[in-house]
Design a protein around this motif. Structure first.
Motif, PDB file in Angstrom:
ATOM      1  N   THR A 177      -4.332   6.619  -3.247  1.00 48.12           N
ATOM      2  CA  THR A 177      -3.486   5.449  -2.686  1.00 48.12           C
ATOM      3  C   THR A 177      -3.303   4.764  -4.211  1.00 48.12           C
ATOM      4  O   THR A 177      -4.236   4.529  -4.997  1.00 48.12           O
ATOM      5  N   SER A 180       0.894   8.232   5.292  1.00 48.39           N
ATOM      6  CA  SER A 180      -0.080   9.334   4.609  1.00 48.39           C
ATOM      7  C   SER A 180       0.682  10.821   4.742  1.00 48.39           C
ATOM      8  O   SER A 180       0.128  11.696   3.850  1.00 48.39           O
ATOM      9  N   HIS A 218       1.014  -1.141  -0.039  1.00 47.42           N
ATOM     10  CA  HIS A 218      -0.158  -0.298  -0.114  1.00 47.42           C
ATOM     11  C   HIS A 218       0.826   1.310  -0.200  1.00 47.42           C
ATOM     12  O   HIS A 218       1.903   1.357   0.990  1.00 47.42           O
ATOM     13  N   TRP A 219       0.638   2.166  -0.977  1.00 49.25           N
ATOM     14  CA  TRP A 219       1.117   3.521  -0.939  1.00 49.25           C
ATOM     15  C   TRP A 219       0.168   4.551  -1.098  1.00 49.25           C
ATOM     16  O   TRP A 219      -0.908   4.573  -1.495  1.00 49.25           O
ATOM     17  N   PHE A 220       0.693   5.579  -0.374  1.00 49.55           N
ATOM     18  CA  PHE A 220      -0.041   7.132  -0.395  1.00 49.55           C
ATOM     19  C   PHE A 220       0.716   7.904  -1.337  1.00 49.55           C
ATOM     20  O   PHE A 220       1.802   7.991  -1.326  1.00 49.55           O
ATOM     21  N   GLN A 226      -4.319  14.495   1.861  1.00 47.85           N
ATOM     22  CA  GLN A 226      -4.496  13.075   2.355  1.00 47.85           C
ATOM     23  C   GLN A 226      -5.238  13.394   3.771  1.00 47.85           C
ATOM     24  O   GLN A 226      -4.425  14.137   4.550  1.00 47.85           O
ATOM     25  N   SER A 263      -2.142   7.071   8.505  1.00 44.06           N
ATOM     26  CA  SER A 263      -1.425   5.949   7.979  1.00 44.06           C
ATOM     27  C   SER A 263      -2.015   4.671   8.814  1.00 44.06           C
ATOM     28  O   SER A 263      -2.249   4.585   9.989  1.00 44.06           O
TER      29      SER A 263
END
Length: 183
Positions: A67, A149, A48-50, A178, A182
């Protein structure tokens, strides 16, 4: 008919050689690709990436809370699920695949989204794979991604520095709002 002064100075073989050299020089300058991460590991990139910042395109200019989730599906392949919030409470989502066309350079990915494909190159990543800088070889698209985030100001400045050194116009970069915390 008398040959021109240029023809006398540069016989035809030399003119062809100069023309070829000039073509190489000019096309070489326009083909000066950005550098990518050496020893990039797709398995460490998955997850998972923001999106912290991006050079906005038409489809994501109004996005927030963006995301991307990456899942490795083969030695040189990833699936990506992208989502963002749009004004009015709607969500935009799409699925894409990415492939390292040359498995010896896994940081040079080609992203396939429907009939469209484009370079999705990893330009910088920290040792823990907590931050990544991704750009297109054309330098028209750029993303700063983070596992959290938010991104520390020093790391954000580092990303800007790397992008600038690679020839990207960071003045076009906009931070992605955002609101999520997180995981």
């Amino acid at each position: 008919m008398r040959p021109s002064r240029t023809a006398r100075i540069f016989p035809s073989a030399c003119r062809l050689g100069l023309l070829a050299l000039a073509t190489l020089v000019f096309t070489g300058c326009s083909q000066n690709d950005p550098s990518v991460v050496r020893n990039f590991e797709l398995d460490r990139f998955q997850g998972h990436w923001f999106e912290i910042a991006r050079i906005a395109r038409d489809y994501d200019s109004l996005c927030s809370d963006t995301t991307a989730d990456y899942r490795q599906t083969g030695p040189s392949e990833l699936d990506m699920q992208y989502r963002c919030a749009l004004p009015g409470g709607t969500t935009q989502e799409f699925h894409a695949t990415a492939r390292a066309d040359d498995p010896s350079v896994p940081a040079k990915l080609t992203m396939q989204l429907g009939a469209d494909a484009g370079g999705y190159w990893v330009l910088d990543v920290d040792q823990g794979y907590d931050y990544v800088l991704v750009g297109q070889p054309s330098r028209t698209m750029l993303w700063i991604l983070s596992r959290a985030s938010t991104l520390a100001p020093a790391i954000y400045q580092h990303a800007l520095s790397v992008a600038t050194q690679q020839g990207f116009d960071t003045s076009q970069l906009s931070k992605t709002p955002q609101s999520a915390t997180s995981p």
